[in-house]
Design a protein around this motif. Structure first.
Motif, PDB file in Angstrom:
ATOM      1  N   LYS A  42       0.811  -1.221   0.000  1.00 36.51           N
ATOM      2  CA  LYS A  42       0.000   0.000   0.000  1.00 36.51           C
ATOM      3  C   LYS A  42       0.847   1.276   0.000  1.00 36.51           C
ATOM      4  CE  LYS A  42      -3.633  -2.350   2.656  1.00 36.51           C
ATOM      5  NZ  LYS A  42      -4.391  -2.355   3.937  1.00 36.51           N
ATOM      6  N   ASN A  43       1.956   1.248   0.730  1.00 38.22           N
ATOM      7  CA  ASN A  43       2.801   2.438   0.865  1.00 38.22           C
ATOM      8  C   ASN A  43       4.212   2.006   1.235  1.00 38.22           C
ATOM      9  OD1 ASN A  43       2.769   1.988   3.785  1.00 38.22           O
ATOM     10  ND2 ASN A  43       0.684   2.830   3.725  1.00 38.22           N
ATOM     11  N   LEU A  44       5.063   2.992   1.470  1.00 41.42           N
ATOM     12  CA  LEU A  44       6.467   2.708   1.781  1.00 41.42           C
ATOM     13  C   LEU A  44       6.759   2.831   3.273  1.00 41.42           C
ATOM     14  CD1 LEU A  44       8.180   4.492  -1.246  1.00 41.42           C
ATOM     15  CD2 LEU A  44       7.613   2.068  -0.968  1.00 41.42           C
ATOM     16  N   ASN A  45       5.718   2.678   4.094  1.00 40.79           N
ATOM     17  CA  ASN A  45       5.924   2.633   5.538  1.00 40.79           C
ATOM     18  C   ASN A  45       6.890   1.495   5.874  1.00 40.79           C
ATOM     19  OD1 ASN A  45       4.053   4.646   5.662  1.00 40.79           O
ATOM     20  ND2 ASN A  45       2.440   3.427   6.627  1.00 40.79           N
ATOM     21  N   ASP A  46       7.742   1.716   6.848  1.00 33.79           N
ATOM     22  CA  ASP A  46       8.746   0.736   7.301  1.00 33.79           C
ATOM     23  C   ASP A  46       9.951   0.649   6.375  1.00 33.79           C
ATOM     24  OD1 ASP A  46       7.098   0.126   9.453  1.00 33.79           O
ATOM     25  OD2 ASP A  46       6.136  -1.537   8.403  1.00 33.79           O
ATOM     26  N   TRP A  47      10.039   1.550   5.382  1.00 37.51           N
ATOM     27  CA  TRP A  47      11.181   1.545   4.469  1.00 37.51           C
ATOM     28  C   TRP A  47      11.878   2.900   4.489  1.00 37.51           C
ATOM     29  CZ3 TRP A  47      12.740  -2.774   1.623  1.00 37.51           C
ATOM     30  CH2 TRP A  47      11.874  -3.873   1.707  1.00 37.51           C
ATOM     31  N   ILE A  48      13.192   2.892   4.315  1.00 37.52           N
ATOM     32  CA  ILE A  48      14.017   4.098   4.366  1.00 37.52           C
ATOM     33  C   ILE A  48      14.730   4.268   3.025  1.00 37.52           C
ATOM     34  CG2 ILE A  48      15.946   5.245   5.539  1.00 37.52           C
ATOM     35  CD1 ILE A  48      15.336   3.391   7.961  1.00 37.52           C
ATOM     36  N   ILE A  49      14.616   5.432   2.424  1.00 40.20           N
ATOM     37  CA  ILE A  49      15.191   5.680   1.099  1.00 40.20           C
ATOM     38  C   ILE A  49      16.499   6.453   1.222  1.00 40.20           C
ATOM     39  CG2 ILE A  49      14.844   6.906  -1.088  1.00 40.20           C
ATOM     40  CD1 ILE A  49      11.809   6.359  -0.686  1.00 40.20           C
ATOM     41  N   LYS A  50      17.499   6.026   0.446  1.00 41.17           N
ATOM     42  CA  LYS A  50      18.762   6.791   0.340  1.00 41.17           C
ATOM     43  C   LYS A  50      19.204   6.789  -1.117  1.00 41.17           C
ATOM     44  CE  LYS A  50      22.500   9.039   1.335  1.00 41.17           C
ATOM     45  NZ  LYS A  50      22.721   9.461  -0.069  1.00 41.17           N
ATOM     46  N   ASN A  82      22.181  10.592 -14.197  1.00 39.76           N
ATOM     47  CA  ASN A  82      23.162  11.407 -13.488  1.00 39.76           C
ATOM     48  C   ASN A  82      23.713  10.716 -12.235  1.00 39.76           C
ATOM     49  OD1 ASN A  82      24.731  13.727 -13.204  1.00 39.76           O
ATOM     50  ND2 ASN A  82      23.233  14.707 -11.848  1.00 39.76           N
ATOM     51  N   ASN A  83      23.980   9.414 -12.356  1.00 41.04           N
ATOM     52  CA  ASN A  83      24.566   8.634 -11.246  1.00 41.04           C
ATOM     53  C   ASN A  83      23.756   8.695  -9.956  1.00 41.04           C
ATOM     54  OD1 ASN A  83      26.802   7.684 -12.729  1.00 41.04           O
ATOM     55  ND2 ASN A  83      27.923   9.578 -12.336  1.00 41.04           N
ATOM     56  N   SER A  84      22.454   8.776 -10.092  1.00 35.27           N
ATOM     57  CA  SER A  84      21.584   8.829  -8.909  1.00 35.27           C
ATOM     58  C   SER A  84      21.284   7.422  -8.392  1.00 35.27           C
ATOM     59  CB  SER A  84      20.287   9.565  -9.246  1.00 35.27           C
ATOM     60  OG  SER A  84      20.546  10.890  -9.622  1.00 35.27           O
ATOM     61  N   PHE A  85      22.335   6.705  -8.034  1.00 34.45           N
ATOM     62  CA  PHE A  85      22.148   5.346  -7.511  1.00 34.45           C
ATOM     63  C   PHE A  85      21.342   5.404  -6.220  1.00 34.45           C
ATOM     64  CE2 PHE A  85      26.166   5.154  -9.921  1.00 34.45           C
ATOM     65  CZ  PHE A  85      25.830   4.154 -10.818  1.00 34.45           C
ATOM     66  N   GLN A 137      27.715   8.633  -1.508  1.00 29.51           N
ATOM     67  CA  GLN A 137      28.150   7.229  -1.587  1.00 29.51           C
ATOM     68  C   GLN A 137      27.289   6.485  -2.609  1.00 29.51           C
ATOM     69  OE1 GLN A 137      28.419   5.410   2.271  1.00 29.51           O
ATOM     70  NE2 GLN A 137      28.629   3.335   1.481  1.00 29.51           N
ATOM     71  N   ASP A 138      27.936   5.711  -3.481  1.00 30.00           N
ATOM     72  CA  ASP A 138      27.199   4.985  -4.526  1.00 30.00           C
ATOM     73  C   ASP A 138      26.386   3.825  -3.967  1.00 30.00           C
ATOM     74  OD1 ASP A 138      28.123   6.585  -6.583  1.00 30.00           O
ATOM     75  OD2 ASP A 138      29.829   5.297  -7.034  1.00 30.00           O
ATOM     76  N   PHE A 139      27.045   2.938  -3.186  1.00 30.62           N
ATOM     77  CA  PHE A 139      26.420   1.702  -2.727  1.00 30.62           C
ATOM     78  C   PHE A 139      26.732   1.463  -1.249  1.00 30.62           C
ATOM     79  CE2 PHE A 139      27.902   1.160  -7.136  1.00 30.62           C
ATOM     80  CZ  PHE A 139      26.674   1.033  -7.773  1.00 30.62           C
ATOM     81  N   ASP A 227      33.824   3.504  -1.492  1.00 32.78           N
ATOM     82  CA  ASP A 227      33.962   4.868  -2.017  1.00 32.78           C
ATOM     83  C   ASP A 227      33.654   5.950  -0.980  1.00 32.78           C
ATOM     84  OD1 ASP A 227      31.244   4.527  -1.818  1.00 32.78           O
ATOM     85  OD2 ASP A 227      30.767   5.133  -3.859  1.00 32.78           O
ATOM     86  N   TYR A 228      33.491   5.547   0.272  1.00 34.73           N
ATOM     87  CA  TYR A 228      33.223   6.523   1.328  1.00 34.73           C
ATOM     88  C   TYR A 228      33.799   5.995   2.637  1.00 34.73           C
ATOM     89  CZ  TYR A 228      30.684   9.225   4.852  1.00 34.73           C
ATOM     90  OH  TYR A 228      30.370  10.021   5.928  1.00 34.73           O
ATOM     91  N   ASN A 229      34.479   6.854   3.382  1.00 31.34           N
ATOM     92  CA  ASN A 229      34.998   6.490   4.709  1.00 31.34           C
ATOM     93  C   ASN A 229      35.874   5.234   4.629  1.00 31.34           C
ATOM     94  OD1 ASN A 229      35.334   6.914   7.412  1.00 31.34           O
ATOM     95  ND2 ASN A 229      33.305   6.197   8.023  1.00 31.34           N
ATOM     96  N   ASN A 230      36.766   5.212   3.643  1.00 30.75           N
ATOM     97  CA  ASN A 230      37.546   4.014   3.356  1.00 30.75           C
ATOM     98  C   ASN A 230      38.429   3.586   4.524  1.00 30.75           C
ATOM     99  OD1 ASN A 230      38.128   1.969   1.414  1.00 30.75           O
ATOM    100  ND2 ASN A 230      40.122   2.891   1.074  1.00 30.75           N
ATOM    101  N   ASP A 231      39.006   4.548   5.263  1.00 26.15           N
ATOM    102  CA  ASP A 231      39.866   4.197   6.401  1.00 26.15           C
ATOM    103  C   ASP A 231      39.100   3.421   7.463  1.00 26.15           C
ATOM    104  OD1 ASP A 231      42.044   5.393   5.244  1.00 26.15           O
ATOM    105  OD2 ASP A 231      41.822   7.302   6.317  1.00 26.15           O
TER     106      ASP A 231
END
Length: 265
Positions: A42-50, A82-85, A137-139, A227-231
């Motif tokens: 029905k909707n996207l309740n309980d889901w988080i988009i990034k 536009n790389n909107s992964f 961050q891509d992934f 690709d993010y926070n590699n250390d």
């Protein structure tokens, strides 16, 4: 003697009926396990988009929508990818479970998508927390169950394995290659495909396509470039990957998901 035998018979009969009437604790636990719905249709309740370039929770250009009880990756409002992964995460973290759903690719890849992303998506398991993902961050660091659709040219297996920031073992050997193909057949666009994933903590993971096992591997662990926070991720290299979030990908080709369910193990 007759009365004694009669009494013993009554005791045995009562005990037998009692055993059948009251299940053991173990039996009760087993019978209480059942598939739970993660997506309500029905909707996207309980889901988080990034989505890359946008803060957590922002559904950029309505990339993720719900129509006809189906969760859809939608690019109708895009001029170019536009790389909107993007990824949509269930709000809970999981460790030992079976996950199942149906998916299919539809339509055409959005302009600006990479050639390798054509008819390409994925189910990410053991994901890092979406709230910790970098803005660009891509992934997510995770284990990716890669989904591919047929291109009418070559064999393209689905239910493959990709490893953003992770490694696994196959037949006792550490695998550092980014993607490993499964043994599945090729499926054309618009055909619903049933996928099931069995996840046993940091032990063994199996992929099933239309109820047939197509890939298995073990000992998921941190490793490889991020690709993010590699250390930070380098400091966790070789540590076991025991649990994490579940997410679905948007990589520039429209894809649909339905009947998303989980079974705790």
């Amino acid at each position: 003697m007759k009365n004694l035998l009669k009494s013993l018979l009554i005791i045995v009969l009562v005990s037998f009926l009692g055993c059948n009437k009251t299940p053991s604790k173990k039996e009760t636990i087993i019978s209480s396990k059942k598939w739970q719905t993660l997506f309500n249709g029905k909707n996207l309740n309980d889901w988080i988009i990034k989505i890359k370039g946008h803060p957590v929770g922002h559904n950029f250009k309505n990339t993720f929508i719900v129509e006809d009880s189906v969760l859809k990756v939608n690019y109708k409002a895009y001029d170019s990818f536009n790389n909107s992964f993007g990824h949509i995460f269930h709000k809970n973290s999981f460790s030992n479970y079976k996950l199942r759903m149906d998916y299919r690719f539809t339509g055409h890849q959005i302009k600006g998508g990479a050639s390798w992303a054509n008819r390409n998506s994925g189910i990410m398991i053991h994901c890092e927390n979406p709230k910790n993902i970098g803005l660009n961050q891509d992934f997510p660091v995770s284990i990716e169950v890669q989904l591919l659709g047929g291109d009418s040219v070559s064999k393209r297996s689905t239910g493959n394995l990709c490893t953003p920031g992770t490694h696994v073992e196959i037949d006792g050997q550490l695998i550092t290659e980014h993607c490993i193909n499964s043994s599945s057949e090729t499926f054309p666009d618009n055909q619903w495909v049933h996928i099931e994933i069995e996840v046993r903590n940091d032990s063994i993971i199996k992929h099933f396509i239309n109820d047939k096992e197509v890939l298995r591997y073990s000992k998921p662990q941190y490793g490889g470039d991020v690709d993010y926070n590699n250390d930070y991720w380098k400091s966790k290299e070789n540590l076991p990957l025991k649990s994490g979030f579940i997410s679905l990908q948007s990589e520039s080709h429209p894809v649909e998901f339905k009947n998303i369910e989980i079974l705790a193990l």
